[in-house]
Design an enzyme around this catalytic site. Structure first.
Site, PDB file in Angstrom:
ATOM      1  N   ASN A 186     130.911  62.426  37.749  1.00  0.00           N
ATOM      2  CA  ASN A 186     132.186  62.072  37.113  1.00  0.00           C
ATOM      3  C   ASN A 186     132.375  62.796  35.799  1.00  0.00           C
ATOM      4  O   ASN A 186     131.410  63.165  35.122  1.00  0.00           O
ATOM      5  CB  ASN A 186     132.273  60.557  36.883  1.00  0.00           C
ATOM      6  CG  ASN A 186     131.677  60.142  35.561  1.00  0.00           C
ATOM      7  OD1 ASN A 186     132.353  60.119  34.538  1.00  0.00           O
ATOM      8  ND2 ASN A 186     130.387  59.825  35.546  1.00  0.00           N
TER       9      ASN A 186
ATOM     10  N   ASN B  14     126.257  53.885  23.375  1.00  0.00           N
ATOM     11  CA  ASN B  14     126.342  54.935  24.381  1.00  0.00           C
ATOM     12  C   ASN B  14     125.909  56.261  23.763  1.00  0.00           C
ATOM     13  O   ASN B  14     126.702  56.993  23.204  1.00  0.00           O
ATOM     14  CB  ASN B  14     127.780  54.996  24.916  1.00  0.00           C
ATOM     15  CG  ASN B  14     127.932  56.020  26.018  1.00  0.00           C
ATOM     16  OD1 ASN B  14     127.093  56.902  26.179  1.00  0.00           O
ATOM     17  ND2 ASN B  14     129.018  55.914  26.782  1.00  0.00           N
ATOM     18  N   PHE B  15     124.606  56.535  23.890  1.00  0.00           N
ATOM     19  CA  PHE B  15     124.056  57.820  23.432  1.00  0.00           C
ATOM     20  C   PHE B  15     123.750  58.702  24.642  1.00  0.00           C
ATOM     21  O   PHE B  15     122.841  59.520  24.622  1.00  0.00           O
ATOM     22  CB  PHE B  15     122.755  57.612  22.637  1.00  0.00           C
ATOM     23  CG  PHE B  15     122.920  56.873  21.335  1.00  0.00           C
ATOM     24  CD1 PHE B  15     124.169  56.800  20.706  1.00  0.00           C
ATOM     25  CD2 PHE B  15     121.822  56.289  20.706  1.00  0.00           C
ATOM     26  CE1 PHE B  15     124.305  56.119  19.497  1.00  0.00           C
ATOM     27  CE2 PHE B  15     121.961  55.617  19.492  1.00  0.00           C
ATOM     28  CZ  PHE B  15     123.203  55.521  18.886  1.00  0.00           C
TER      29      PHE B  15
ATOM     30  N   CYS C 186     126.431  59.657  27.380  1.00  0.00           N
ATOM     31  CA  CYS C 186     127.492  60.313  28.134  1.00  0.00           C
ATOM     32  C   CYS C 186     127.374  61.830  27.965  1.00  0.00           C
ATOM     33  O   CYS C 186     127.445  62.334  26.846  1.00  0.00           O
ATOM     34  CB  CYS C 186     128.850  59.810  27.635  1.00  0.00           C
ATOM     35  SG  CYS C 186     130.198  60.328  28.683  1.00  0.00           S
TER      36      CYS C 186
ATOM     37  N   CYS D 218     104.894  57.444  69.067  1.00  0.00           N
ATOM     38  CA  CYS D 218     105.293  58.859  68.951  1.00  0.00           C
ATOM     39  C   CYS D 218     106.329  59.200  70.019  1.00  0.00           C
ATOM     40  O   CYS D 218     106.151  58.892  71.199  1.00  0.00           O
ATOM     41  CB  CYS D 218     104.072  59.754  69.110  1.00  0.00           C
ATOM     42  SG  CYS D 218     104.479  61.522  69.066  1.00  0.00           S
TER      43      CYS D 218
ATOM     44  N   CYS E  38     106.190  66.680  62.766  1.00  0.00           N
ATOM     45  CA  CYS E  38     104.952  66.620  61.975  1.00  0.00           C
ATOM     46  C   CYS E  38     104.144  67.886  62.180  1.00  0.00           C
ATOM     47  O   CYS E  38     103.621  68.479  61.244  1.00  0.00           O
ATOM     48  CB  CYS E  38     104.142  65.381  62.343  1.00  0.00           C
ATOM     49  SG  CYS E  38     103.733  65.249  64.094  1.00  0.00           S
TER      50      CYS E  38
ATOM     51  N   CYS F 153      92.953  67.906  57.968  1.00  0.00           N
ATOM     52  CA  CYS F 153      93.894  67.033  57.258  1.00  0.00           C
ATOM     53  C   CYS F 153      93.449  66.786  55.824  1.00  0.00           C
ATOM     54  O   CYS F 153      92.330  66.332  55.570  1.00  0.00           O
ATOM     55  CB  CYS F 153      94.035  65.695  57.995  1.00  0.00           C
ATOM     56  SG  CYS F 153      95.157  64.543  57.158  1.00  0.00           S
TER      57      CYS F 153
ATOM     58  N   CYS G  89     103.478  64.646  56.800  1.00  0.00           N
ATOM     59  CA  CYS G  89     103.868  64.218  58.154  1.00  0.00           C
ATOM     60  C   CYS G  89     104.501  62.830  58.125  1.00  0.00           C
ATOM     61  O   CYS G  89     105.488  62.573  58.818  1.00  0.00           O
ATOM     62  CB  CYS G  89     102.671  64.258  59.100  1.00  0.00           C
ATOM     63  SG  CYS G  89     101.223  63.363  58.524  1.00  0.00           S
TER      64      CYS G  89
ATOM     65  N   CYS H 246     108.363  62.201  59.558  1.00  0.00           N
ATOM     66  CA  CYS H 246     108.422  61.540  60.872  1.00  0.00           C
ATOM     67  C   CYS H 246     109.669  60.657  60.953  1.00  0.00           C
ATOM     68  O   CYS H 246     109.899  59.829  60.079  1.00  0.00           O
ATOM     69  CB  CYS H 246     107.178  60.691  61.098  1.00  0.00           C
ATOM     70  SG  CYS H 246     107.215  59.818  62.695  1.00  0.00           S
TER      71      CYS H 246
END
Lengths: 433, 448
Positions: free
Chosen positions: A76, A135-136, A138, A346, A352, A381, A387, A391
């Site tokens: 915005n 508001n420090f 914006c 699975c 994967c 691994c 993975c 998945c």
């Protein structure tokens, strides 16, 4: 049922969900609707000096959409309130009178001038507002005029302006921080040093949504020209959570109450913020995307969750996860996990396999005995969780700790004693054990 | 007793009703529907859907391009493997092919709408005539393609891409083969078959000569002499016989002939339609004639098939389409004889059972279905009467041409594909693949 009542800086609200200072809190009409829907409080749209600022008369918003046009991120360029100060003050006073059990916080932004602050702060406090939020944060428009993020990016300014406000105010002062900094702790510390009672974060992040593919201009534009805006919505939540956790776990700032903001869309998002140290939360984008009715799921879901966890109040949840956040150097390097694929769940999509094969450690099969079959190769691994992340089937791939025997990848025996980088032999700066 | 005249007449339904009945069976996806459908694709690795596609289209690849609004790229991904990807999107039994293999089917019994997405990607290409393919430099060679159906046109297009000139000898007055003459009208509306043919031919280098029948107007020996290579995509030109009493009665018709008339009719309400229709057979053609008869206003349509639901050549979806269209399917019955005097009045049927030896046998009980028209949809065979001498020297097996994995026949410089070869399975997509493989093999040979 768990008690959702929130006491933030001794400001009571029936639940910890406030609407953040933004278009949804621009005027009494909206705020009445929000309170009728059940919101716990509002931070009124930021007040400024008279004469009021003006907004553009073209697009203020743009969105990052998924293909089914779900809003993932939101941008915005709206400025602070564009209504006369007195109009806002009259409405705030009436709202606080009509809704005494709800929190009404006045967000303010004034020029860098102590007299201005001492002039306006008492006028605003007189409405019956429960607190100020400075508001420090914006990041667009107002920052060009030396306000908003222009203050929030300089800790000395934060401290100075907070002191001005504190001197003029008798109600609590919350400092709203900008995430457009490299380290959130110094601004938070500056707020604390300036006497702030709490911080709220995050405000929006500098952003350009995209270009227009026909005109090759940025999108959207005002008469052909555009400017960066502030990014918010679900996409910014992880950034906000890190900043909240940093303030919570840092000894210098840990005492600061936090109002957590950034992409809260459902009750789980609120749990994230609360467990990482926020005392309450503020919401804007989700309301702007779905309307005020989402408060039902936020309060109901949080209440159910607290019941399930045996927690009697929101306060019991606050900060629960903070002790689990640390620096990388303190992570246990002796701890080993391996992925396990549940073959019954699975669906054989192969994602994967291909991500591990192309981008990680070649640790998932494609075929076994000539059949399409995806299985983790423990010898390869590294337990990276890639993975699990890709998945498409929930809980199909899970991580399991290897707590004894040999790590098939390294051939080394599992060491149950924790050891981290600070004492690792490869660390030239290691501490002798 | 005077025989009752068969109840066959046109105009059973008004034009508006017929137009509604023959509207698009699967209306195209809107952009937002397509994006949501595309988002359901998991982008599988070594995707099962691609493996299941006879032409090997990179399905996750084309869906990914839909997702990113790269529609032209998506269409190219489809059409480079299957130049009839537009027709296949409409007529493929996706529920038996790509969509049956979709992992979403495993996951939640609802596959990604691959067929509809393929149509979404390709429709704009045909609508706008967007050129996606170019010809290689000319090889100076010319190939004769016999047959203007999916196999022949696929072969011709690929050969043209590869730089060869092609002459297509087409039996019918329009190219397209079964796409033009054989597919149910509600699967390919708005003259799509001809629009697709026009697109295929727009690459250039393909000379289509219509009304040229092998064995009558041209012969294989001459083609082999005059051209650098020959591809046979002649389809199955004649219809199987029932081999039962009274098969020659008036009102006993070949389904494919009627379907061809229906496809070519400017005004479907002018077609003669029986009040009581019996269809013999269990394949796609049986479903197509039965459903279309019903949609033209036939009062009662029965399909009789000698085996069970699972053995039907028509997919489950097609069988359901028939049933929801008001067609009754009788399983485990076979025709004993046709009834009538000069014109058919009914069919006598007998219950069948499957023996332990796997053989079908008919038991004693018989019954009769009255009929004004009986359609035979029990399969086609190679037109060996006309082709008799032409096929001399071609190795055949059970009436079909034997080919190797490159679609080469037993004759030098002669390739074949589509329904006329062993392994042909009455699917447009398979015929397209045969034509493509043959073209690649012909190219290799012509350049060696």
């Amino acid at each position: 049922m768990a008690d959702l009542t929130s006491e933030f800086l001794n400001i009571s609200s029936p639940n910890p969900f406030w609407l953040a200072s933004a278009p949804p809190t621009d005027k009494a009409y909206n705020v009445n609707r929000a309170f009728e829907a059940g919101w716990g409080g509002v931070v009124w749209k930021t007040l400024g000096e008279d004469p009021p600022i003006v907004n553009v008369n073209g697009p203020r918003y743009s969105a990052l959409h998924s293909n089914e046009r779900r809003v993932i991120g939101f941008n915005n360029i709206e400025l602070i309130t564009d209504r006369p100060l007195q109009t806002n003050l009259d409405e705030m006073r009436q709202i606080k009178r009509d809704w005494p059990d709800r929190a009404v916080v006045a967000s303010v932004m004034f020029s860098m001038n102590e007299e201005t602050w001492s002039k306006y702060v008492p006028m605003i406090e007189d409405t019956g507002a429960d607190a100020f939020e400075l508001n420090f944060g914006c990041p667009h428009g107002m920052s060009e005029r030396g306000m908003g993020a222009a203050v929030g990016q300089v800790p000395e300014y934060i401290q100075m302006v907070t002191e001005w406000c504190k001197q003029a105010a008798s109600i609590p002062v919350i400092v709203k921080l900008t995430p457009n900094v490299s380290n959130i702790v110094p601004p938070a510390k500056a707020a604390l040093d300036g006497g702030a009672d709490a911080v709220s974060l995050i405000n929006t992040i500098n952003s350009i949504m995209r270009v227009d593919y026909d005109t090759l201009t940025m999108y959207p534009t005002t008469d052909g020209m555009g400017t960066h805006g502030g990014y918010c919505g679900e996409a910014v939540k992880p950034i906000a959570l890190n900043m909240v956790a940093e303030i919570s776990r840092n000894a210098e700032t840990a005492e600061l109450p936090i109002s957590g903001i950034g992409g809260i869309t459902n009750w789980r998002d609120a749990v994230d913020f609360l467990a990482l140290g926020a005392d309450n939360v503020q919401v804007c984008t989700a309301a702007m995307v779905y309307g005020f009715k989402i408060i039902d799921d936020l309060t109901d879901g949080l209440s159910m969750f607290l019941d399930d966890k045996g927690l009697k109040s929101v306060a019991e949840l606050v900060g629960k996860a903070v002790p689990s956040v640390t620096d990388w150097q303190y992570l246990n390097l002796n701890y080993v996990e391996k992925a396990v694929i549940d073959q019954d769940l699975c669906i054989k999509c192969g994602r994967c396999h291909i991500v591990c094969e192309d981008t990680s450690h070649q640790a998932i099969t494609q075929t076994v005995n000539g059949e399409r079959h995806f299985q983790v190769i423990d010898e390869e691994c590294i337990g990276c969780n890639l993975c699990v992340s890709v998945c498409p089937v929930d809980s199909c791939i899970t991580m399991h700790a290897v707590t004894e025997g040999i790590d098939a990848r390294t051939g080394q025996a599992i060491v149950t004693k924790s050891a981290n980088w600070t004492t690792h032999p490869n660390n030239p700066m290691r501490k002798e054990g | 007793m005077a025989r009752q005249q068969p109840n066959i007449q046109s105009g059973r339904l008004d034009k508006a009703e017929i137009d509604g009945n023959f509207a698009d069976l699967h209306p195209p996806l809107s952009r937002s529907e397509a994006l949501i459908a595309a988002d359901r694709c998991y982008f599988c690795y070594d995707a099962p859907c691609t493996t299941a596609c006879p032409t090997g289209i990179d399905i996750p690849g084309f869906i990914q391009k839909i997702r990113s609004d790269n529609i032209r790229g998506s269409a190219h991904t489809i059409l480079r493997e299957n130049i009839m990807g537009g027709m296949c999107a409409r007529v493929c039994p996706t529920e038996d092919l790509c969509e049956a293999a979709c992992v979403r089917y495993t996951h939640e019994e609802k596959p990604v709408d691959i067929g509809l997405l393929q149509r979404y990607a390709t429709d704009p290409i045909f609508a706008q005539g967007t050129a996606l393919f170019e010809r290689n430099d000319s090889s100076g060679k010319t190939v004769a393609v016999v047959g203007g159906g999916p196999a022949g046109l696929s072969c011709a297009h690929r050969l043209s891409m590869l730089g060869h000139d092609v002459v297509v000898f087409n039996r019918d007055s329009k190219p397209g083969g079964l796409n033009e003459y054989g597919i149910a009208a509600y699967k390919t509306i708005d003259d799509f078959a001809q629009r697709e043919v026009d697109y295929i031919l727009s690459i250039g280098g393909i000379d289509v000569r219509n009304n040229m029948t092998l064995g009558a107007d041209i012969n294989l020996a001459d083609l082999r002499n005059e051209y650098d290579a020959v591809f046979l995509g002649v389809g199955l030109g004649s219809v199987n016989e029932l081999g039962i009493e009274n098969e020659d009665l008036a009102g006993v018709e070949n389904a494919i002939d009627y379907i061809a008339d229906l496809r070519q009719a400017d005004d479907k309400s002018a077609l003669p339609v029986g009040e009581r229709v019996v269809v013999i057979g269990g394949g796609m053609t049986a479903i197509d004639i039965a459903v279309q008869s019903k949609r033209l206003g036939a009062g009662r349509v029965d399909i009789v098939y000698r085996r069970g639901r699972a053995q039907m050549g028509a997919s489950d979806f097609e069988q359901e389409l028939a049933q929801t269209s008001g067609v009754t399917i009788h399983h485990w019955v076979q025709p004993v004889r046709l009834l009538g005097d000069r014109t058919v009045s009914g069919i006598e049927l007998q219950k069948t059972t499957l023996g332990d030896d796997g053989k079908l046998s008919a038991s004693g009980a018989t019954f009769v279905l009255d009929a004004d028209i009986i359609f035979k949809a029990i399969g086609q065979k190679l037109d060996d009467n006309k082709l008799g001498e032409e096929l001399d020297g071609l190795a055949l097996e059970r009436g079909k041409i034997v080919v190797d994995e490159s679609q080469a026949t037993s004759l030098d410089n002669v390739w074949a594909g589509g329904d006329c070869v062993v392994g042909g399975d009455d699917l447009t997509v398979s015929a397209v693949q045969h034509g493509k493989i043959a073209a690649i093999a012909i190219d290799r040979q012509l350049r060696s």
